[in-house]
Design a protein around this motif. Sequence first.
Motif, mmCIF file in Angstrom:
data_model
loop_
_atom_site.group_PDB
_atom_site.id
_atom_site.type_symbol
_atom_site.label_atom_id
_atom_site.label_comp_id
_atom_site.label_asym_id
_atom_site.label_seq_id
_atom_site.Cartn_x
_atom_site.Cartn_y
_atom_site.Cartn_z
ATOM 1 N N ALA A 120 10.394 -44.946 121.967
ATOM 2 C CA ALA A 120 11.085 -44.347 119.868
ATOM 3 C C ALA A 120 11.959 -43.792 120.366
ATOM 4 C CB ALA A 120 10.047 -44.600 119.141
ATOM 5 N N VAL A 121 13.090 -43.848 119.645
ATOM 6 C CA VAL A 121 14.223 -42.427 119.285
ATOM 7 C C VAL A 121 14.524 -42.572 117.810
ATOM 8 C CG1 VAL A 121 17.001 -41.819 119.770
ATOM 9 C CG2 VAL A 121 15.453 -43.856 121.567
ATOM 10 N N SER A 122 14.069 -41.083 117.793
ATOM 11 C CA SER A 122 14.072 -40.238 116.494
ATOM 12 C C SER A 122 14.865 -39.915 115.561
ATOM 13 C CB SER A 122 12.792 -39.585 115.573
ATOM 14 O OG SER A 122 12.847 -38.568 116.767
ATOM 15 N N VAL A 124 17.853 -41.317 113.874
ATOM 16 C CA VAL A 124 19.289 -41.295 114.909
ATOM 17 C C VAL A 124 20.173 -41.813 113.591
ATOM 18 C CG1 VAL A 124 20.959 -43.354 115.594
ATOM 19 C CG2 VAL A 124 18.361 -42.922 117.108
ATOM 20 N N ASP A 125 19.591 -42.452 112.695
ATOM 21 C CA ASP A 125 19.753 -42.596 111.452
ATOM 22 C C ASP A 125 20.273 -41.740 110.240
ATOM 23 O OD1 ASP A 125 19.806 -45.324 111.761
ATOM 24 O OD2 ASP A 125 17.931 -45.618 110.497
ATOM 25 N N ASP A 131 28.284 -42.801 112.771
ATOM 26 C CA ASP A 131 27.560 -43.903 111.950
ATOM 27 C C ASP A 131 27.470 -45.339 113.603
ATOM 28 O OD1 ASP A 131 27.441 -46.602 111.277
ATOM 29 O OD2 ASP A 131 29.298 -47.188 110.491
ATOM 30 N N VAL A 132 25.984 -45.177 113.792
ATOM 31 C CA VAL A 132 25.905 -46.027 115.108
ATOM 32 C C VAL A 132 26.020 -47.474 114.974
ATOM 33 C CG1 VAL A 132 23.816 -45.935 116.831
ATOM 34 C CG2 VAL A 132 24.606 -43.381 115.795
ATOM 35 N N HIS A 133 26.287 -47.665 116.082
ATOM 36 C CA HIS A 133 26.047 -49.503 115.296
ATOM 37 C C HIS A 133 25.094 -49.497 116.873
ATOM 38 C CE1 HIS A 133 28.842 -53.294 116.172
ATOM 39 N NE2 HIS A 133 28.764 -52.696 114.862
ATOM 40 N N GLU A 134 24.753 -49.583 117.759
ATOM 41 C CA GLU A 134 24.174 -49.657 118.570
ATOM 42 C C GLU A 134 23.258 -48.564 120.079
ATOM 43 O OE1 GLU A 134 25.147 -52.913 121.000
ATOM 44 O OE2 GLU A 134 26.651 -51.263 122.664
ATOM 45 N N TYR A 135 22.080 -48.173 119.972
ATOM 46 C CA TYR A 135 22.466 -47.620 121.244
ATOM 47 C C TYR A 135 21.081 -48.301 122.209
ATOM 48 C CZ TYR A 135 17.976 -46.735 118.539
ATOM 49 O OH TYR A 135 16.785 -46.482 117.411
ATOM 50 N N GLN A 136 20.969 -46.881 123.000
ATOM 51 C CA GLN A 136 19.787 -46.988 124.068
ATOM 52 C C GLN A 136 19.580 -45.884 125.050
ATOM 53 O OE1 GLN A 136 20.650 -49.149 128.719
ATOM 54 N NE2 GLN A 136 22.293 -49.811 127.614
ATOM 55 N N VAL A 137 18.569 -45.789 125.517
ATOM 56 C CA VAL A 137 18.306 -44.996 126.202
ATOM 57 C C VAL A 137 18.165 -45.138 127.894
ATOM 58 C CG1 VAL A 137 16.635 -43.332 127.040
ATOM 59 C CG2 VAL A 137 16.343 -43.956 124.821
ATOM 60 N N VAL A 138 19.066 -44.404 128.437
ATOM 61 C CA VAL A 138 19.272 -44.622 129.711
ATOM 62 C C VAL A 138 18.383 -43.474 130.520
ATOM 63 C CG1 VAL A 138 20.926 -44.369 131.561
ATOM 64 C CG2 VAL A 138 21.226 -45.472 129.394
#
Lengths: 149, 149
Positions: A120-122, A124-125, A131-138
Amino acid sequence: MRPTKPTKPTTASSVLSEAELLERHGVLPSAQRLAIAQYVLRTDEHPSADQVFAKVKRALPMVSRATVYNTLNLFVDKGLLRAHVLAEGKVVFDPNLAPHHHFIDEETGAIHDVPWSALAVSNVDALEGFDVHEYQVVLRGKLKKARST
Amino acid sequence: MRPTKPTKPTTASSVLSEAELLERHGVLPSAQRLAIAQYVLRTDEHPSADQVFAKVKRALPMVSRATVYNTLNLFVDKGLLRAHVLAEGKVVFDPNLAPHHHFIDEETGAIHDVPWSALAVSNVDALEGFDVHEYQVVLRGKLKKARST
DNA sequence: TCTCGGTTTAGACTCAGTCTAACCCACGTG
DNA sequence: CACGTGGGTTAGACTGAGTCTAAACCGAGA
Ligand SMILES: [Mn+2]
Ligand SMILES: [Mn+2]
Ligand SMILES: [Zn+2]
Ligand SMILES: [Zn+2]
């Protein structure tokens, strides 16, 4: 092109035939496209274009490198595949369209999916200015050896 | 190549002159290495090798492409720089050695640092089967325009 | 001045990916 | 049937990032 039935949200992991999947995404089927689809839309290996090429040549020896590249890019454009750049000089293709994270084995380079729900990434918003469109943890590291029992 | 004073330290790790920084990391200084260091160890632009080459040529017109690549790779090996692969065909260099995340502007390709403390990723240590050495969140989207007072 | 090791350099080379132009082939038409 | 048309496929040329090679360069000693 014949009329198509109303499209459903088609994730590639459904149980449709490749031909149906392609048609639902507006891709005219061909022997080459079906052979490529059969591998790349079902794998969890995150293959590069040349890995796809090698694999598909076994089933269809006359297929060309250009067709593999054309087809993979077409699948990406049509929303059947996603492309990721996670290491130098290697674009990999991923039929898993659901949001998820990636773990890269630093010893082998192998890429593993990490379910969206596993992390869970907290905040982001609330990021200022983005203005985040998408994200992922690498993530990078070693596979844990402790396996059986 | 004249001796430099630590007059204007602009980034976190740079109370030192470039020459001192290099020596501390076991890199023999040279005019080329100093010119490259002066730019790439202080920028927040996440430049590619060829961007570094272009920038450094202004200060040192005879520098070669090979030297820029050699030096950047040396800096990475010696721990002065990190290399990231965040988009196709573009390795970028980052003097920010502290853990942090990256936001990629989908319109321009520009890469922005996101402070480690701005996000929190939970459950990384509990991931089954993965021994995670490092991780980062990679975000993509648009820059927010609203910049009112 | 001479030697020696590390550094720099131009250019050849590699490799992933793209582009081009010819070719193939199912289909529709007269 | 011939024929034309419009994709799709193909080999091979091409591009551009990155690496490699071998020669030239250079500065610190002996
Ligand atoms: Mn592409
Ligand atoms: Mn490298
Ligand atoms: Zn994946
Ligand atoms: Zn950064």
